[in-house]
Scaffold this active site. Sequence first.
Site, short mmCIF file in Angstrom:
data_model
loop_
_atom_site.label_atom_id
_atom_site.label_comp_id
_atom_site.label_asym_id
_atom_site.label_seq_id
_atom_site.Cartn_x
_atom_site.Cartn_y
_atom_site.Cartn_z
N GLU A 103 -8.08 19.56 30.72
CA GLU A 103 -8.42 18.29 30.07
C GLU A 103 -8.79 18.53 28.60
O GLU A 103 -9.20 19.62 28.24
CB GLU A 103 -9.65 17.67 30.75
CG GLU A 103 -9.33 16.70 31.84
CD GLU A 103 -8.86 15.35 31.32
OE1 GLU A 103 -8.34 15.29 30.18
OE2 GLU A 103 -9.00 14.37 32.04
N ASP A 104 -8.67 17.49 27.80
CA ASP A 104 -9.14 17.59 26.41
C ASP A 104 -10.64 17.34 26.32
O ASP A 104 -11.34 17.99 25.56
CB ASP A 104 -8.37 16.62 25.50
CG ASP A 104 -8.37 15.20 26.04
OD1 ASP A 104 -8.52 15.02 27.27
OD2 ASP A 104 -8.22 14.26 25.25
N ASP A 107 -16.25 13.11 29.52
CA ASP A 107 -17.28 12.20 28.99
C ASP A 107 -18.05 11.64 30.19
O ASP A 107 -19.05 12.21 30.63
CB ASP A 107 -16.58 11.11 28.17
CG ASP A 107 -17.57 10.18 27.49
OD1 ASP A 107 -18.78 10.26 27.78
OD2 ASP A 107 -17.15 9.36 26.65
N LYS A 135 -18.70 16.42 26.45
CA LYS A 135 -19.64 15.52 25.76
C LYS A 135 -20.99 15.55 26.45
O LYS A 135 -21.07 15.39 27.67
CB LYS A 135 -19.09 14.09 25.74
CG LYS A 135 -19.59 13.31 24.56
CD LYS A 135 -19.03 11.92 24.56
CE LYS A 135 -18.14 11.69 23.37
NZ LYS A 135 -17.86 10.26 23.15
N PHE A 156 -17.69 9.59 18.70
CA PHE A 156 -16.30 9.29 19.06
C PHE A 156 -15.37 10.20 18.26
O PHE A 156 -15.27 10.08 17.04
CB PHE A 156 -15.96 7.82 18.85
CG PHE A 156 -14.70 7.47 19.58
CD1 PHE A 156 -14.73 7.22 20.95
CD2 PHE A 156 -13.48 7.44 18.93
CE1 PHE A 156 -13.56 6.94 21.65
CE2 PHE A 156 -12.30 7.16 19.62
CZ PHE A 156 -12.35 6.91 20.98
N VAL A 157 -14.71 11.11 18.97
CA VAL A 157 -13.89 12.12 18.28
C VAL A 157 -12.40 11.85 18.47
O VAL A 157 -11.97 11.34 19.50
CB VAL A 157 -14.23 13.55 18.77
CG1 VAL A 157 -15.53 14.02 18.17
CG2 VAL A 157 -14.27 13.64 20.28
N ARG A 169 -3.82 11.28 17.28
CA ARG A 169 -3.63 12.42 18.18
C ARG A 169 -3.07 13.63 17.45
O ARG A 169 -3.30 14.77 17.84
CB ARG A 169 -2.67 12.06 19.32
CG ARG A 169 -3.21 11.11 20.35
CD ARG A 169 -2.27 11.07 21.55
NE ARG A 169 -2.41 9.86 22.34
CZ ARG A 169 -3.26 9.70 23.35
NH1 ARG A 169 -4.06 10.68 23.68
NH2 ARG A 169 -3.32 8.58 24.01
C1 PRP Z 1 -9.42 10.49 28.14
C2 PRP Z 1 -9.38 12.00 28.18
C3 PRP Z 1 -9.78 12.33 29.60
C4 PRP Z 1 -10.74 11.22 29.94
C5 PRP Z 1 -12.16 11.73 29.86
O1 PRP Z 1 -8.24 9.95 28.67
O2 PRP Z 1 -8.10 12.49 27.87
O3 PRP Z 1 -8.68 12.29 30.47
O4 PRP Z 1 -10.53 10.16 28.99
O5 PRP Z 1 -13.11 10.71 30.03
P1 PRP Z 1 -14.06 10.57 31.30
O6 PRP Z 1 -14.74 11.89 31.51
O7 PRP Z 1 -15.03 9.48 30.84
O8 PRP Z 1 -13.25 10.13 32.48
P2 PRP Z 1 -7.68 8.48 28.34
O9 PRP Z 1 -7.97 7.54 29.48
O10 PRP Z 1 -8.19 8.03 26.99
O11 PRP Z 1 -6.13 8.74 28.30
P3 PRP Z 1 -5.30 9.68 27.24
O12 PRP Z 1 -5.55 11.13 27.62
O13 PRP Z 1 -3.87 9.29 27.46
O14 PRP Z 1 -5.80 9.37 25.86
#
Ligand code: PRP
Length: 183
Positions: A103-104, A107, A135, A156-157, A169
């Site tokens: 994962e990136d 949160d 986070k 917010f990053v 991105r």
């Molecule tokens: C973002 C991120 C993680 C997730 C983390 O995805 O890439 O998958 O939120 O947040 P959490 O711990 O609160 O669940 P997003 O739904 O924005 O989709 P994306 O990766 O396509 O931007």
Amino acid sequence: MLIRNAEQDVKYVMFTREQIAARCRELGKELTEKFRGETPLMICVLRGAAFFFTDLCREMDCLMDMDFIAASSYFKGTKSTGTVRLVKDSNIDMGKRHVVIVEDIIDSGLTLEYLVKLFATREPKSITTVTLLDKDVNKPDRFRVDYYGFKIPDEFVVGYGLDYADYYRNLPYIGVLKEECYK
Ligand code: PRP
């Protein structure tokens, strides 16, 4: 919402591309040790983890195979909707495999919690979770990730895969977005 360009919209750079690359090297070494003699199935959670995943995998010195899934819960906002949607699943058999979910960012932890529960039903040998950013949300009962690159404050990053409303991105660094861009 005021979206201009990165120069105007990013308040400050939190991690440079060099810092990210150095941390990827360290994590890659740790995971290489962990999976010595094994062939992990590396799972990239699109879209945010795309750059981290490809950099991390190239820092791992072991046999592996890769797949790409997509999950979404933010839908253009800055806070999780609380509902995780699996937009694209993997069709690789996870049975008896060492599965590594990459994962990136974590949160609320809902996305990883959801994915780990889902993949556990497929009877893998193990599931390891890795995120570049963790986070610091000060919630003791939140899902705990196995490996993280950096702990970050509640800002917010964007950049290096992370977006706001699908923008930013492609920035090669991770930066904090100015509030006026999303408030
Ligand atoms: C973002 C991120 C993680 C997730 C983390 O995805 O890439 O998958 O939120 O947040 P959490 O711990 O609160 O669940 P997003 O739904 O924005 O989709 P994306 O990766 O396509 O931007």
